[in-house]
Each structure stands twice: as C-alpha cells, then as structure tokens.
Write an enzyme that holds these catalytic residues in place. Structure first.
Site, mmCIF file in Angstrom:
data_model
loop_
_atom_site.group_PDB
_atom_site.id
_atom_site.type_symbol
_atom_site.label_atom_id
_atom_site.label_comp_id
_atom_site.label_asym_id
_atom_site.label_seq_id
_atom_site.Cartn_x
_atom_site.Cartn_y
_atom_site.Cartn_z
ATOM 1 N N LYS A 69 0.835 -1.156 0.170
ATOM 2 C CA LYS A 69 0.030 0.182 0.170
ATOM 3 C C LYS A 69 0.940 1.414 -0.004
ATOM 4 O O LYS A 69 1.720 1.443 0.914
ATOM 5 C CB LYS A 69 -0.932 0.104 1.472
ATOM 6 C CG LYS A 69 -1.795 1.253 1.226
ATOM 7 C CD LYS A 69 -2.603 1.230 2.336
ATOM 8 C CE LYS A 69 -2.153 1.539 3.751
ATOM 9 N NZ LYS A 69 -3.037 1.686 4.899
ATOM 10 N N ARG A 114 -10.417 -0.307 7.574
ATOM 11 C CA ARG A 114 -9.665 -1.518 8.468
ATOM 12 C C ARG A 114 -9.481 -0.849 9.932
ATOM 13 O O ARG A 114 -9.354 -1.833 10.699
ATOM 14 C CB ARG A 114 -8.618 -2.046 7.634
ATOM 15 C CG ARG A 114 -7.472 -1.235 7.074
ATOM 16 C CD ARG A 114 -6.553 -0.998 8.323
ATOM 17 N NE ARG A 114 -5.169 -0.607 7.558
ATOM 18 C CZ ARG A 114 -4.178 -0.106 8.444
ATOM 19 N NH1 ARG A 114 -4.449 0.387 9.819
ATOM 20 N NH2 ARG A 114 -3.071 0.146 7.839
ATOM 21 N N GLN A 142 -12.419 9.168 10.894
ATOM 22 C CA GLN A 142 -12.184 7.931 11.544
ATOM 23 C C GLN A 142 -13.029 7.776 12.492
ATOM 24 O O GLN A 142 -13.659 6.776 12.991
ATOM 25 C CB GLN A 142 -10.673 7.831 12.115
ATOM 26 C CG GLN A 142 -10.354 6.280 12.731
ATOM 27 C CD GLN A 142 -10.748 5.202 11.984
ATOM 28 O OE1 GLN A 142 -11.379 4.347 12.340
ATOM 29 N NE2 GLN A 142 -10.424 5.380 10.582
ATOM 30 N N GLY A 226 -5.968 7.066 17.799
ATOM 31 C CA GLY A 226 -5.183 8.141 17.459
ATOM 32 C C GLY A 226 -3.776 7.820 17.439
ATOM 33 O O GLY A 226 -2.883 8.637 16.338
ATOM 34 N N THR A 227 -3.122 6.966 18.061
ATOM 35 C CA THR A 227 -1.487 7.085 18.433
ATOM 36 C C THR A 227 -0.794 6.015 17.650
ATOM 37 O O THR A 227 -1.178 4.731 17.937
ATOM 38 C CB THR A 227 -1.215 7.070 20.048
ATOM 39 O OG1 THR A 227 -1.793 8.280 20.470
ATOM 40 C CG2 THR A 227 0.357 7.184 20.071
ATOM 41 N N ASP A 228 -0.116 6.362 16.655
ATOM 42 C CA ASP A 228 0.347 5.607 15.797
ATOM 43 C C ASP A 228 1.878 5.888 15.444
ATOM 44 O O ASP A 228 2.470 5.322 14.694
ATOM 45 C CB ASP A 228 -0.479 5.233 14.267
ATOM 46 C CG ASP A 228 -0.452 6.511 13.695
ATOM 47 O OD1 ASP A 228 -0.117 7.324 14.021
ATOM 48 O OD2 ASP A 228 -1.049 6.272 12.433
#
Lengths: 338, 338
Positions: A69, A114, A142, A226-228
């Site tokens: 992706k 997803r 989201q 939210g935290t990535d």
C-alpha cells in the site's frame, strides 16, 4: 497476464463493513499466529508544507497474497492548487505463488475502513456484553468509521461526543443521527463524556493527555486509535496501571503506540501487556473476564489488515465481474528478452 | 485524476538506449549531488524454490518524481506451472508535488536497460579513448545489454566472450553478430579473453574470483556488474590494489558490491576509493588520467536509475500519445469521504 484495476467507487461498493470486520479479524489471528511477514515500512518525507508518502508491505502466507500500500498524507495545498485530495492511496496485490501483479486498486478508502473495523473487533472481544453507550473523543472521518463498524457488532443506544470545535461537533451529530439513527449528545466537557462511556473511542491527532485516569469508570473498554507514531498521545498513562492492555502488534505498540507512554514513564513494564488481539481471537488468551475491568485496545495499524481487506475486495470483484482488466505484458513465458 | 498505464511492449518502444544512457547519467549526477532520497529497499523472501520480491523507492528532488519499483526474481516454476516469466516487475511513478499516482508501467525491461546503460556511462568516463575490444565474462541477457549500450558510446571492433557453457557461448556469438555486426571470438580460456580486453565486462552470478589480477593488462577499464549483494564475487580482490576504483554509490558498494571484497581482506581501505561516477560526470573528480591505469566501475544499481529512466519513458508516452489512461478516482477534491 491480466491485472484487475479497481477505482475508488468500485472499491467502496465491493465490500461491506461486516466483511471488513471479518477480514481484520482474520488479519489479527494470522499476525499473532506467525503467518505474516510485514517488513518495516519505507517512506519519503517531502519538503514542507507537503507531508509524506509511505509504502507498507505485507505477505499473508496462508492465502499467498502479497500487498503493498502506497499512502500519502498531509498535502494541504492539493485541493486548491491541484484539484486533488490531501491524502491518496494505491494498493497493489501480488500472487505469492508467482509474484504476478494481480490487482491495482485505489487505496484511499481501505485504511479508514480497516482501522474502523479494528475498533469493532476489539469491542467484540473486550467490551462488556451489556455495553450501551459509546463516547467519541474526536469527530473526524475515523470517528465516524468507528461508529459505523461498532454499530455492526452491538446496539449503540447513545453516543457522547466531544470536540474542541463546536461546529465540527454539531456536524458530526447531524451526520451520525441521519446515517445511523443513534442519538448523539454533544458533551459539554470531555470529563462528562468520558464518565458516561461504556466504550471510549479516541481518534484525535492528540499530542498529550486528553483523557484523565480519574474519569474512566470501571468496566470501560477503550479503543485507542489516534496514536500510531512517536509524538502522538491521547491517554493519561496512569489509565494503563490497572487496565487489561491489548495491542494489535506488541512490537509496534511498545515503540509507537499509546502503550509506549506508560512504558516510557515506567507505570507499566512490557510484562503487564495482556497480549495481542489476535491471541484473544484465536482463544489463546482470555478477553474480558469480568464487568469491572478496564480494557484498552491500542491500535497502531498493520499492513496485514490492508492485505486481507484488499484481498476480500479483489475476490468480490472477480466474483461479481466488477473492474477493468489490463495486460501489462502478453509475451508467452520462456520468450522474455532483457 | 488520470493515471497512465504502459504495458511491456509500449515501454520497450518508448525509449532508446541513447535515452536510457542519458537518464542514467542524470541519475548518477543527481545521486552524488545529494538531490536523491533512496531509502533502503524492503522485500519478501518466499519459501523455496520461490525467490523474492523487492520494493525500491526513490525520490528525485529536482524533477519532483517519486518512483517505486516492485521486482520479483527467482521463480523457476513460473513458466511451466503458471505460464509466467521467472522475473517480473512493475514501476509506479508519483508526482512529488501532490503524491498523485501518475503512471503504472511494466517494469520487467527497465532494470536490464538501466544496468546496461550504467556500464556505457562508465565507459565514456573511464575507458581509454582508443579502446577497441570488449571482453565479456558472462553471456546472458545483461551481457548483451552491456554490448548494446557500450556500442552507443564507442566503436567496438571485436568482442572476446567467455562462458562455461559452450552452447550458450555460441548462441551469444550468433545473436551479437547478427544484431550488431561486431565479430565475437569465442575464447578458449578466460585468461586469454581477459588479456585481450580494453574493456572487461563481468555479468555473471559468480560467487568467487573469476578474473585473476595477473591477467588484467594496464589500461583496462573493468565494468563490474554481477556483484550486487553479499555472497557474490567476480574479481580477484588484488585487482583493486593499484586500480582507480569508482562506485555508483559508495555506501552500497562498500557493503554489497565488488568493492566489499578488497575492503574485507584489507587490500584497500575506503580512502582508496576514487569516488562516485556521479562526481566524475559532474566534473568534481577526474576520470581516467592516463592510458596505463586500470579503472574499475563497481555497479550495484540504484532506485534513482529506475526513476530517471521510467520518467523519460513516461514523458515520451505523453508526448507521443502512447498508453492507456485509467481514473482511479474521479471525485472532486474537498468532497472525499473516509
């Protein structure tokens, strides 16, 4: 060799949220079961004010699909200067048996879908069976997809929503009530909204504590979306002290998820993480064990979620005859030159 | 947003070897001039007997093109079991200003073309002006592409070729003489062939010393193509002792190129590397300085070579109206959902 091309409208029509949820469950079980190869992603940071483009690769051994992706985000000048969205995406699928390119599809919907589905999967595994209210901290795209997905796995009686922009909050209320018929209470305070949550969903671009530990009532399930990456944060690390902590990928969450924060300030150690959601789905570890525990699902997002979701879209397209075939080469094998 | 699709036949027709050589020169100058962002590549190794698929990303700042090449190789069962080639490739181009996907093209020709062109670029910069004979150790597809490219930048009077399979060698002779009209001498020994070389090209999958130091006459230019990862080797490391050593990327060559071998056995130190080919092309460092020095060009291959070559193909396609447009999305900006 024929490659199937799918545009954004087709991608949107080819999969239901129920199918995305099933695909993400499959992804989590496969990942925690060691059936997945997901190298670290690579990307290019463009000069400001432009954002970045990332390439996320995943190989699902059981169904022999390799996905890549490409997703770009943070291009504020795109709409006005170029008539293009700020975020775009493309997904390639390869047949793992041959590495033939089987599909090129628009990828701008799949990350949102997803990720929404991941929240719903965690609700099935970790929320109280008698949960009725969802509190949403954040009211963007989201946040809406979380409701759309969770609405597939439980009956939501009421949503308490908070946003620091009143106009955005009012729009969220109008949209959710129209689309799902679920009443939305525009919260006067974050604290009040959190105190009413059976399920608390955080989907902001927060960079500090948005939710304090004292506000979270026993039995709450928290979906931390939210935290990535490093630098983002939504939860008071103290919430993790006595909670059942579940990660999508422990390796990712301890380095760039919400789980990093309590580890960093030594409120927990890595041994305090209950496990991965895939282990719970596979029955290797228990989910919620009583109505009083606070459960946290930390979602950082994985290439394998894109892989199983895009694979389902591709199979649905083949079954229903949707899409456009393109031949990138037609030479018979064994007669290749150069 | 419209994306141009180009199949393999179109890619092959859309660029001349002269243009590939120019594109690769541009790539080398841009790389050594710090105008390129090329993250480490990522890949998936499939279970044997299958090979691997790699994803190579490059951003050329000056012309705002981001390229991603997916290339698979080493799938011996593909032809018989699936009617597919053993190696395949796809290249995506993105507009760096917006990250819009501008082009998807078959990528099975470009690696070979840009690698052939790299050899020719090095011949222009490093071979003697009176060079007449080329010796080819290896007679596969890349050996032929080296001749095709070098033939664009000099007059080759004679080729001495060596291969340990006599039938392959005879086929190479027949093909080269028919295509280019250059006489090919099938060498009775590697040593004899190397001793006759003005330019020595090595394109094998060798895993040890194929060319001994004592065979290389003063004034030879060596194009070392075959070694692009640990475990591969073609040249006696002693050849490097008194040679002018030029790399495509010093960072890559010292870790996985032919240059790694003499470094590893301490025949040279990194300070003995003369420089990168891009520095010579840009006039920052001298090329060949006399007719007696032995020059070595170590080519490991870079994403930026794919980038500039594919960009030229894309521009040629737009100018000549070749290819098929596909709209991956058509929604006006500002109305995106999810």
């Amino acid at each position: 060799m024929k490659t199937l091309l799918l545009n954004k409208d087709e991608v949107g029509r080819l999969i239901s949220m129920k199918e995305v949820i099933a695909a993400v469950e499959e992804a989590f079980v496969a990942f925690s079961g060691g059936q997945v190869d997901q190298p670290d992603y690579i990307g290019i940071h463009l000069p400001p004010p432009r954002g970045e483009i990332d390439f996320k690769l995943g190989y699902y051994q059981a169904n022999e699909v390799i996905s890549m992706k490409a997703s770009s985000g943070g291009f504020p000048d795109n709409p006005a200067a170029y008539g293009l969205p700020t975020n775009m995406g493309t997904i390639l699928l390869f047949d793992g048996r041959t590495c033939a390119l089987t599909c090129v599809m628009d990828g701008s919907l799949i990350t949102g879908l997803r990720t929404g589905a991941a929240g719903a999967v965690s609700v099935k595994a970790l929320a109280r069976k008698n949960a009725k209210t969802v509190t949403s901290i954040g009211t963007g795209i989201q946040a809406r997809l979380q409701i759309r997905a969770i609405n597939e796995v439980m009956t939501i009686e009421e949503i308490h929503a908070w946003d620091n922009h009143p106009a955005t909050l009012a729009q969220y209320k109008a949209d959710i009530e129209r689309e799902f018929g679920i009443p939305v209470v525009m919260a006067a305070s974050k604290e009040g909204a959190v105190r009413r949550a059976d399920i608390l969903v955080t989907t902001t671009r927060g960079k500090g504590t948005l939710v304090e530990a004292g506000w979270v009532k026993p039995g709450t399930h928290i979906v931390a979306i939210g935290t990535d990456q490093q630098g983002k944060q939504e939860l008071d690390p103290a919430i993790f002290r006595n909670a059942k902590i579940v990660n999508d990928s422990i390796a990712q969450c301890v380095t760039k998820g919400e789980t990093w924060h309590p580890l960093n300030v030594r409120i927990i150690t890595q041994e305090d993480i209950h496990g991965e959601i895939g282990e719970i789905l596979a029955g290797k570890k228990p989910g919620r064990e009583n109505d009083d525990e606070i459960t946290i699902f930390d979602s950082t997002g994985m290439a394998i979620q894109d892989n199983t979701t895009a694979s389902r879209i591709y199979r649905n397209a083949l079954e229903t005859g949707v899409g456009t075939f393109f031949e990138f080469f037609s030479q018979p094998a064994g007669r290749q030159h150069a």
